[in-house]
Every structure is written in C-alpha cells, then in structure tokens.
Design an enzyme around this catalytic site. Structure first.
Site, mmCIF file in Angstrom:
data_model
loop_
_atom_site.group_PDB
_atom_site.id
_atom_site.type_symbol
_atom_site.label_atom_id
_atom_site.label_comp_id
_atom_site.label_asym_id
_atom_site.label_seq_id
_atom_site.Cartn_x
_atom_site.Cartn_y
_atom_site.Cartn_z
ATOM 1 N N THR A 151 -45.484 61.034 15.416
ATOM 2 C CA THR A 151 -46.677 60.949 16.294
ATOM 3 C C THR A 151 -46.684 62.069 17.313
ATOM 4 O OG1 THR A 151 -46.931 58.566 16.174
ATOM 5 C CG2 THR A 151 -47.923 59.601 18.039
ATOM 6 N N ARG A 179 -54.420 48.773 9.149
ATOM 7 C CA ARG A 179 -53.401 48.617 10.201
ATOM 8 C C ARG A 179 -53.658 49.628 11.318
ATOM 9 N NH1 ARG A 179 -49.455 52.237 12.654
ATOM 10 N NH2 ARG A 179 -47.653 51.010 13.271
ATOM 11 N N VAL A 180 -53.598 49.168 12.547
ATOM 12 C CA VAL A 180 -53.745 50.069 13.697
ATOM 13 C C VAL A 180 -52.465 49.972 14.509
ATOM 14 C CG1 VAL A 180 -55.039 50.491 15.823
ATOM 15 C CG2 VAL A 180 -56.256 49.822 13.747
ATOM 16 N N GLY A 181 -51.948 51.123 14.937
ATOM 17 C CA GLY A 181 -50.714 51.138 15.722
ATOM 18 C C GLY A 181 -50.997 51.152 17.213
HETATM 19 C C1 SD4 Z 1 -47.849 54.116 14.993
HETATM 20 N N1 SD4 Z 1 -46.658 55.093 16.852
HETATM 21 O O1 SD4 Z 1 -48.914 54.101 14.412
HETATM 22 C C2 SD4 Z 1 -47.488 55.362 15.724
HETATM 23 C C3 SD4 Z 1 -46.963 56.367 14.768
HETATM 24 C C4 SD4 Z 1 -45.769 56.030 14.100
HETATM 25 O O2 SD4 Z 1 -44.902 55.263 12.115
HETATM 26 O O3 SD4 Z 1 -44.758 56.147 14.673
HETATM 27 N N2 SD4 Z 1 -45.888 55.628 12.846
HETATM 28 O O4 SD4 Z 1 -47.060 53.196 14.970
#
Ligand code: SD4
Length: 291
Positions: A151, A179-181
């Site tokens: 990220t 899915r949203v992070g």
């Molecule tokens: C998320 N923090 O979407 C972001 C990016 C990441 O594995 O680390 N993805 O969780």
C-alpha cells in the site's frame, strides 16, 4: 513555511523525491500528492506493491482498487473503493472530494461517477501486468493465499502550510470481490487535521479498520506527542489489546503541522521522509514495536 513529505515503504522513494521538487516549487500539497500517487498507480511495475495497474486481482481475476485523499481542512475528504477499470483511482477520489456531494463511492457507482467525469474505463486485461496475471494463475492452481501487505500512503505539507494525506491500494491479493480494506476509510487508512498533522496506515486492512489507528495517531499528536511517539504508542496499544500472538501487520507514518515526520510498525518497516529544512530524502527503517 517549510514543506515536508513522508511515504510508506522503500518503494515510495521516487514519489517522495518528486514531492520534494513539486513542493519546493510551490505546488500545493493536494495537487502534488495526486500527481505522484497517480504516477505510481498507473505504472505496471509498482503494481507488485499492491497498487493500481499491475496490482493483484481479486479471486475472480479482476483488479479492484481503493484510494482516498484527505486534506487537513474539516470535511475535505474523497474516496473510492472496489473500483475497477480505472488506472488512476486517486484522481477519481480527488474528484469525489471536489465535485461530489458524497465522500465515498464504491464499485459500479464509483465507476459510473468516473465515467461521468470523463475517465475512460479500461478492460481488466489492461489492469493486469504479466507478473500479476502469472500470480493469479498460480493462485488458481494452488488456491494458496498471498500474504503481502504493501500500500502506498503519502503525506505532503506545502509551503503555504496545507497538509494532505493520500492512500492507494489494490487491496488484499485475491480478495473476495467487493472487499474493502482500511485504506479508503477515514480514521483507519488515513486522517488529517490542519491544526495538528496527518497519518496513513499500511498492512492488514481487515484488522486495521477495527482500530481507527490514523485518527488515534492524530489525536495523540494533538495532545503533544511527536509523530514517532504517537505512532509507537498506537501500535503498542493495539499489541496490548490483541496480544503478541495475534498482532497483525500494521505500519503507520505521520507528520505534524511543523513538518516533523515519524513512523512505527508491528513489523520491520521502511519509510521515506523529506523535510525542506534538512533537504535530504531519507529511507528510514523502524524495527517492530514490542509490547
Ligand atoms: C488493505 N491495507 O486493503 C490495504 C492494503 C494491503 O493487503 O495491505 N493489502 O488491506
């Protein structure tokens, strides 16, 4: 006023270098951030860091991105989530901030808004790189989960004293569609307050979003902690709550309104920092925080 910039992970070095030049030339924090983040999103090569074009697709093979931008002024926030077919999601997030009555648009709605704003939707094949397409084929063969969490998070302070934070990611590799992070969620993946400073997070978003770490870091800076101490304190508190065994990957960068930068992480973490005072772009390493 002296400008400053800070970014997550070693791969943010060119972005921080470019921010140095833009900010020194008097470009505003938000315009500078948008430009450098869009460059990285649009490059296939940096997709391997889980960002934009060339990022890992979801379990159906589609690249879906989350991006957000927040200025220090109250209410200045825009984000998109689970957006597909657009090479520069941060630019759409900026449009949401500037032009929409809403703050966060997701999925097909985000894409429709992007189209209305003149963005060209691209075929999913164009969003994949050779490397990410190959990784997806391997995933289909073995059904093993990939455990990378990169990220891009960047904070910029311009010579006029404005602070802006931006975050962009293609999210957890091979994620469930939709899915949203943490990244596009205010307080979780990013937060900014023009009187205090800003913070951005990277790591395991499904866990990060349960703790609002960026809001917490800014709150602690407001109470007088340095960016380093505020980040460290938030990570340690989360470790205390969940326990060493269950601690997840979380890195946080922060900057206060004086342009001092800092970071802390639950894993070995490299971040890049520049302050106009020292005028040297540095790659700094933080060891994992202990309880
Ligand atoms: C998320 N923090 O979407 C972001 C990016 C990441 O594995 O680390 N993805 O969780």
């Amino acid at each position: 006023m002296a400008a400053a910039a800070v970014g997550t992970w070693a791969f943010s070095l060119p972005a921080v270098q470019k921010l140095r030049s833009l900010l020194k030339n008097g470009v505003g924090a938000t315009d500078s951030l948008q430009e450098v983040i869009a460059d990285i999103e649009d490059s296939e090569e940096t997709g391997q860091y889980i960002i934009g074009r060339g990022g890992y697709p979801n379990k159906n093979g589609q690249v879906q991105c989350d991006a957000a931008i927040m200025e220090g002024f109250p209410g200045r926030f825009g984000a998109v989530a689970a957006l597909h077919g657009i090479g520069t999601p941060i630019v759409v997030a900026r449009k949401v901030m500037d032009k929409s009555i809403h703050s966060l648009l997701v999925g097909e709605g985000a894409l429709a808004f992007a189209r209305e704003e003149g963005f060209m939707e691209e075929e999913n094949e164009c969003m994949l790189s050779q490397q990410s397409a190959e990784a997806y084929r391997e995933y289909l063969g073995k059904k093993t989960n990939y455990h990378g969490h990169d990220t891009l998070g960047l904070i910029a302070l311009d010579i006029y004293g404005n602070i802006t934070v931006g975050v962009s990611t293609s999210g957890a590799p091979f994620k469930y569609p939709g899915r949203v992070g943490d990244s596009p969620l205010p307080g979780c993946g990013l937060y900014a307050d023009c009187q205090v400073g800003a913070a951005a997070a990277t790591g395991e978003g499904d866990k990060i979003m349960c703790f609002c770490p960026c809001f917490h870091v800014v709150l602690l800076m407001k109470q007088g902690l340095s960016p380093n101490d505020a980040c460290e304190s938030v990570i340690k508190e989360i470790i205390n709550r969940v326990g060493d065994e269950d601690m997840f990957e979380l890195g946080i960068i922060a900057m206060n309104i004086k342009g001092e930068t800092g970071a802390a992480s639950s894993v070995q973490f490299t971040y890049c920092s520049w302050t106009q005072e020292k005028d040297c772009v540095e790659q700094l390493i933080r060891s994992p925080c202990q309880q």
